[in-house]
Design a protein around this motif. Sequence first.
Motif, PDB file in Angstrom:
ATOM      1  N   GLU A 224     -22.711   1.828  10.623  1.00  0.00           N
ATOM      2  CA  GLU A 224     -22.723   2.860  11.658  1.00  0.00           C
ATOM      3  C   GLU A 224     -21.600   2.643  12.671  1.00  0.00           C
ATOM      4  O   GLU A 224     -21.050   3.598  13.223  1.00  0.00           O
ATOM      5  N   MET A 225     -21.231   1.387  12.905  1.00  0.00           N
ATOM      6  CA  MET A 225     -20.161   1.078  13.848  1.00  0.00           C
ATOM      7  C   MET A 225     -18.785   1.428  13.308  1.00  0.00           C
ATOM      8  O   MET A 225     -17.850   1.655  14.071  1.00  0.00           O
TER       9      MET A 225
ATOM     10  N   ARG B 145      -5.470   3.106  15.941  1.00  0.00           N
ATOM     11  CA  ARG B 145      -4.720   3.314  17.173  1.00  0.00           C
ATOM     12  C   ARG B 145      -4.048   2.028  17.655  1.00  0.00           C
ATOM     13  O   ARG B 145      -2.911   2.054  18.160  1.00  0.00           O
TER      14      ARG B 145
ATOM     15  N   ASP C  30     -23.552  -5.214  24.682  1.00  0.00           N
ATOM     16  CA  ASP C  30     -24.040  -4.849  23.350  1.00  0.00           C
ATOM     17  C   ASP C  30     -24.127  -6.035  22.398  1.00  0.00           C
ATOM     18  O   ASP C  30     -24.777  -5.957  21.349  1.00  0.00           O
TER      19      ASP C  30
ATOM     20  N   GLU D 280     -11.671  -5.445  18.397  1.00  0.00           N
ATOM     21  CA  GLU D 280     -11.600  -5.879  19.799  1.00  0.00           C
ATOM     22  C   GLU D 280     -11.007  -7.278  19.966  1.00  0.00           C
ATOM     23  O   GLU D 280     -10.572  -7.644  21.059  1.00  0.00           O
TER      24      GLU D 280
ATOM     25  N   PRO E   7     -16.996   3.933  11.848  1.00  0.00           N
ATOM     26  CA  PRO E   7     -16.106   5.043  12.230  1.00  0.00           C
ATOM     27  C   PRO E   7     -15.417   4.834  13.582  1.00  0.00           C
ATOM     28  O   PRO E   7     -14.207   5.059  13.706  1.00  0.00           O
ATOM     29  N   GLY E   8     -16.169   4.385  14.579  1.00  0.00           N
ATOM     30  CA  GLY E   8     -15.566   4.156  15.890  1.00  0.00           C
ATOM     31  C   GLY E   8     -14.565   3.018  15.869  1.00  0.00           C
ATOM     32  O   GLY E   8     -13.482   3.107  16.462  1.00  0.00           O
ATOM     33  N   CYS E   9     -14.903   1.937  15.167  1.00  0.00           N
ATOM     34  CA  CYS E   9     -13.985   0.795  15.043  1.00  0.00           C
ATOM     35  C   CYS E   9     -12.729   1.202  14.277  1.00  0.00           C
ATOM     36  O   CYS E   9     -11.622   0.754  14.600  1.00  0.00           O
TER      37      CYS E   9
ATOM     38  N   GLN F 198     -18.293   1.755   4.037  1.00  0.00           N
ATOM     39  CA  GLN F 198     -19.717   1.921   4.338  1.00  0.00           C
ATOM     40  C   GLN F 198     -20.571   1.665   3.099  1.00  0.00           C
ATOM     41  O   GLN F 198     -21.630   1.046   3.184  1.00  0.00           O
TER      42      GLN F 198
ATOM     43  N   GLU G   6     -11.280   4.164  14.143  1.00  0.00           N
ATOM     44  CA  GLU G   6     -10.383   4.936  15.013  1.00  0.00           C
ATOM     45  C   GLU G   6      -9.632   4.016  15.972  1.00  0.00           C
ATOM     46  O   GLU G   6      -8.428   4.187  16.199  1.00  0.00           O
ATOM     47  N   ALA G   7     -10.331   3.033  16.515  1.00  0.00           N
ATOM     48  CA  ALA G   7      -9.692   2.097  17.440  1.00  0.00           C
ATOM     49  C   ALA G   7      -8.658   1.236  16.715  1.00  0.00           C
ATOM     50  O   ALA G   7      -7.566   0.976  17.242  1.00  0.00           O
TER      51      ALA G   7
END
Length: 384
Positions: free
Chosen positions: A197-198, A208, A72, A360, A200-202, A236, A204-205
């Motif tokens: 757009e990225m 965690r 990606d 990441e 929300p997923g980032c 956002q 959550e990660a």
Amino acid sequence: PENMDYKEILIRLFNLNIDNNESTDSIVEVGGEMTGDTGFLSFRRRLKIKKGDSMKRVFLKFNDTSRTDLGDLKQLSEVANARECLFYGTFAPLLERTASQLGFGSVGLPTVHLEMVLPTGTLIVMEDLGEAGFELAPATMNVAEARCVLSSLARVQAAFLLTKARLGSPASGLFGPQSPLSGGFKSTDVAGFDFAEMLPGCFEAFVREFPKYLKCEKRVAAINSYLNDDFVAKAQRYLKTNVTEKEGIGVTHCDLWYNNCMLSRDSSGHPVACRIIDWQVFGIGSLAHDFGLLWLSSIDNSIVIEQFFPFVKYYYDTIRRFFGDSSVQVDEFPVSLERMKQLAVESVLDAIIMTVVSVEILPAIAKPDNWLANMADLIQCFKL
């Protein structure tokens, strides 16, 4: 990589012999690929070139458009590497020329021998800073190290402001808030994808993962409290807001952390010079934009709060000193210290967002506990 035949280009650039005979002017040593150690958006390699009786050492950054290992990040890599060529090919020489002509010497950017955007990828040939006596800055900078980095950045900003003043209105489109280069890292034109757009997923990660790297439970609680207070929606909105103010506009590196700062030291270990590297996502934006990420990511936690505003003032005063010492007649310095302080606090928010989006890289950070402790302490200090 097969599609990046840089040898032919280097032979022409350094006037080497085509037969590559080691007894004549030639490339005599090609170092191993360094991407895994120092970055991942481009290949990096050291070369040794024999010229007469001397050896010339250079550093190559190149990207092959056919590479498939990035997944990606492929589009980001291609756009960012082309953008760095733009910086070194047009922007940096303009700033260096201004600094030289107006009497405060070199801006202090790395020396680049060649930059090219090719159908098969990009190529930058630059000085080998390691051979020139520079080393990566530590992940927990002290006062002297932070001062050295900010002094280097201040030279870039002063040259930018003076170039803008000298060129006058013709430069407003390139150097102003509506510049096509505005936005830096958060711009989809640079990134190739939408960070909003990225997020929300980032997010959550990050929620965690980050407690695994932060030992202090109170700081973990402080970060969680901040993130749980509608952080995604606020971030956002911020990411979709472009620079609109006319004051306090400067060059933005947009990725200023210890891994992109190289220091040289005197015999006692005191830092004496800095080279800021990896201008792959540079842009036009807040004059204090890079302060937040540098302070969050790379400053020793023991001084992160007490030295915040003293260093904002140091950064401001250093830009003003270079700006005022020049021989060009310019108007009053374009931003006040109070406004610079406000911009610096705002830059911390940007740095927090970039930290969450870049979740990441947590395993690759040298001192993640220090980085996250700084994040918690700055959140609480400024009630962000």
